[in-house]
Every structure is written in structure tokens, then in C-alpha cells.
Design an enzyme around this catalytic site. Structure first.
Site, PDB file in Angstrom:
ATOM      1  N   ASP A 106      -6.040   0.878  -0.193  1.00  0.00           N
ATOM      2  CA  ASP A 106      -5.283   1.847  -1.018  1.00  0.00           C
ATOM      3  C   ASP A 106      -5.527   0.940  -2.415  1.00  0.00           C
ATOM      4  OD1 ASP A 106      -3.590  -0.385  -0.287  1.00  0.00           O
ATOM      5  OD2 ASP A 106      -1.869   0.730  -0.165  1.00  0.00           O
ATOM      6  N   ASP A 109      -5.115  -5.823  -5.503  1.00  0.00           N
ATOM      7  CA  ASP A 109      -4.324  -6.238  -6.242  1.00  0.00           C
ATOM      8  C   ASP A 109      -4.628  -7.622  -6.798  1.00  0.00           C
ATOM      9  OD1 ASP A 109      -2.162  -6.624  -8.217  1.00  0.00           O
ATOM     10  OD2 ASP A 109      -0.731  -6.476  -6.411  1.00  0.00           O
ATOM     11  N   LYS A 137      -6.518  -2.724  -9.350  1.00  0.00           N
ATOM     12  CA  LYS A 137      -5.727  -3.403 -10.708  1.00  0.00           C
ATOM     13  C   LYS A 137      -6.108  -4.245 -11.573  1.00  0.00           C
ATOM     14  CE  LYS A 137      -0.832  -2.645  -9.047  1.00  0.00           C
ATOM     15  NZ  LYS A 137       0.531  -3.287  -8.734  1.00  0.00           N
ATOM     16  N   ASP A 165       3.741   3.178  -0.835  1.00  0.00           N
ATOM     17  CA  ASP A 165       4.989   3.227  -0.536  1.00  0.00           C
ATOM     18  C   ASP A 165       5.767   2.317  -1.505  1.00  0.00           C
ATOM     19  OD1 ASP A 165       4.304   1.063   0.557  1.00  0.00           O
ATOM     20  OD2 ASP A 165       6.322   0.919   1.542  1.00  0.00           O
ATOM     21  N   ARG A 171       5.383   8.204   0.160  1.00  0.00           N
ATOM     22  CA  ARG A 171       3.909   8.021   0.528  1.00  0.00           C
ATOM     23  C   ARG A 171       3.259   9.607   0.639  1.00  0.00           C
ATOM     24  NH1 ARG A 171       2.403   3.218   2.792  1.00  0.00           N
ATOM     25  NH2 ARG A 171       3.990   2.015   3.985  1.00  0.00           N
TER      26      ARG A 171
HETATM   27  P1  5GP Z   1      -3.146  -7.775  -2.681  1.00  0.00           P
HETATM   28  O1  5GP Z   1      -3.380  -8.376  -1.452  1.00  0.00           O
HETATM   29  O2  5GP Z   1      -4.628  -7.232  -3.349  1.00  0.00           O
HETATM   30  O3  5GP Z   1      -2.381  -8.481  -3.836  1.00  0.00           O
HETATM   31  O4  5GP Z   1      -2.413  -6.496  -2.616  1.00  0.00           O
HETATM   32  C1  5GP Z   1      -3.152  -5.336  -1.841  1.00  0.00           C
HETATM   33  C2  5GP Z   1      -1.734  -4.600  -1.168  1.00  0.00           C
HETATM   34  O5  5GP Z   1      -0.389  -4.542  -1.823  1.00  0.00           O
HETATM   35  C3  5GP Z   1      -2.287  -3.073  -1.101  1.00  0.00           C
HETATM   36  O6  5GP Z   1      -3.086  -2.749  -0.378  1.00  0.00           O
HETATM   37  C4  5GP Z   1      -0.819  -2.560  -1.192  1.00  0.00           C
HETATM   38  O7  5GP Z   1      -0.642  -2.329   0.043  1.00  0.00           O
HETATM   39  C5  5GP Z   1       0.239  -3.444  -1.806  1.00  0.00           C
HETATM   40  N1  5GP Z   1       0.172  -3.248  -3.433  1.00  0.00           N
HETATM   41  C6  5GP Z   1      -0.347  -3.705  -4.438  1.00  0.00           C
HETATM   42  N2  5GP Z   1       0.124  -3.238  -5.497  1.00  0.00           N
HETATM   43  C7  5GP Z   1       0.718  -2.263  -5.100  1.00  0.00           C
HETATM   44  C8  5GP Z   1       1.282  -1.078  -5.950  1.00  0.00           C
HETATM   45  O8  5GP Z   1       1.193  -1.146  -7.088  1.00  0.00           O
HETATM   46  N3  5GP Z   1       2.107   0.001  -5.386  1.00  0.00           N
HETATM   47  C9  5GP Z   1       2.016  -0.047  -3.624  1.00  0.00           C
HETATM   48  N4  5GP Z   1       2.757   0.727  -3.266  1.00  0.00           N
HETATM   49  N5  5GP Z   1       1.604  -1.178  -3.213  1.00  0.00           N
HETATM   50  C10 5GP Z   1       0.797  -2.123  -3.742  1.00  0.00           C
HETATM   51 MG    MG Z   2      -2.297  -2.326   1.785  1.00  0.00          MG
END
Ligand code: 5GP
Ligand code: MG
Length: 186
Positions: A106, A109, A137, A165, A171
């Protein structure tokens, strides 16, 4: 509470149009018609389920789906924590050496989640390994991981809907919604 969660960042029509184009980008890379390379598509649950469903309907070539589950935001927390595998890769074929693996997530980040997934899968030495995300992001990455396919680049706001979510709610919303700072009303 669901409908007034926040403001629409990306509406249904924008999502549908962009996924049409993205499927075209994927067909350019993996081929189409009789010469299409079979894709081993690995959705990262739960957030990628709706994106995956819409995307694969536009990919008519040979394709198998093996979901995995990773956790990085337990409960209602919106601050990144260490990503961990929740259900592992048990349903994945042991041998990926002749497979073209496409991870679908999804959001990219901080990169911790996809960094972990990339490590796990590249250790199985697939024929190719690419990453496709719905959202990327605009934040510094903790892990150096690149997405090969991106539906939308977004600013650093917390978003819900279209599979994403907050505390497992929202969702089912068909748009991508930015929550106001401080989160949504429960
Ligand atoms: P990362 O490991 O890249 O920091 O985060 C990725 C995961 O964090 C994504 O797959 C998602 O599940 C969650 N996540 C990061 N940003 C958001 C956001 O703005 N909204 C939601 N609902 N989940 C996020
Ligand atoms: Mg995720």
C-alpha cells in the site's frame, strides 16, 4: 464516523485511471500475449488487498498470487515501529529462482516494511524482484528501498481508505482520505 474521517486526497476516478495506466506500465515490463512472463505477485496484507484486486484485474497474463503479512503499525499507532513478519512466507513456493516476483504494497513510507520484504525475497534469488506501491510518501527513508512502480506520490500525511486503515477501520472507503493531524475521531 467513517464518512467524515477527513478530506479526500485521491478520489475513485483518479484511482481507477491511474491503475489503468499502471497496469499498462506493468504489461510493458512483463510483456503481454503469448510471450508474457508469468508473474508471482506477492501482496503485503492487509493494506494492499484492494489495490491488488483492482490491479490484477487489468493484468490478463499468467499470474499467481501469494499474500504475505507484515506488521508495522500495531493498533491505532501512527508512528512507525520496527516492521515484523506476522504470518511469514509459508505459502510461498520454496524455490523462486525461475520466478518474476512482484511485491505489491500500500505505502512506501520509511521503507522498513519493504526493506524487510525485499531482504526475505531476494534471499530466495528470484529471476527478478520488483516492487509496486499504491502510495509513496515524500519522507526520508530509514531503509534504502526503491519502488519500481508507483501509483501516486503523496505528502507526509496519514491516509486511510482504499484498503488502508486506522485501528483497522476505514479500509472499506473507496477514496484515499487524509486524516486530520492527531488522528480521526474513534
Ligand atoms: P514503512 O515500513 O515504509 O514505514 O511503512 C509502511 C507501512 O506502514 C505501510 O505498508 C502501511 O501499512 C503503514 N503506513 C505508512 N503510512 C501510512 C498511512 O499514512 N496510513 C496508513 N493507514 N498506513 C500507513
Ligand atoms: Mg503495510
Amino acid at each position: 464516523m467513517q464518512t467524515d474521517a477527513g478530506s479526500v486526497m485521491i478520489d475513485r476516478e483518479q484511482i481507477a485511471q491511474r491503475i489503468d495506466a499502471l497496469a499498462g506500465e506493468l504489461r510493458d515490463v512483463y510483456g503481454h500475449g503469448p510471450d508474457a512472463k508469468p508473474i508471482t505477485l506477492i501482496p503485503v496484507l492487509t493494506g494492499a488487498f484492494m489495490f491488488t484486486a483492482d490491479l490484477i484485474r487489468r493484468l490478463p497474463g499468467p499470474l499467481q498470487v501469494f499474500p504475505i503479512s507484515i506488521s508495522s503499525y500495531p493498533g491505532a499507532a501512527t508512528k512507525a515501529r520496527q516492521a515484523r513478519v506476522r504470518e511469514g512466507l509459508t505459502d510461498l513456493p520454496d524455490d523462486l529462482s525461475d520466478r518474476h516476483v512482484l511485491v505489491v504494497d500500500d505505502i512506501l513510507d520509511t521503507g522498513q516494511t519493504l526493506g524487510l520484504v525485499h531482504d526475505l525475497l531476494s534471499a530466495k534469488a528470484p529471476a527478478s524482484l520488483r516492487i509496486c506501491v499504491l502510495l509513496r510518501k515524500d519522507v526520508p527513508r530509514v531503509r534504502d528501498v526503491e519502488a519500481d512502480f508507483v501509483a501516486f506520490d503523496i505528502p507526509d500525511e496519514f491516509v486511510v481508505g482504499y484498503g488502508l486503515d486506522y485501528d483497522d477501520y476505514y479500509r472499506n472507503l473507496p477514496e484515499i482520505i487524509a486524516l486530520p493531524p492527531g488522528g480521526a475521531p474513534a
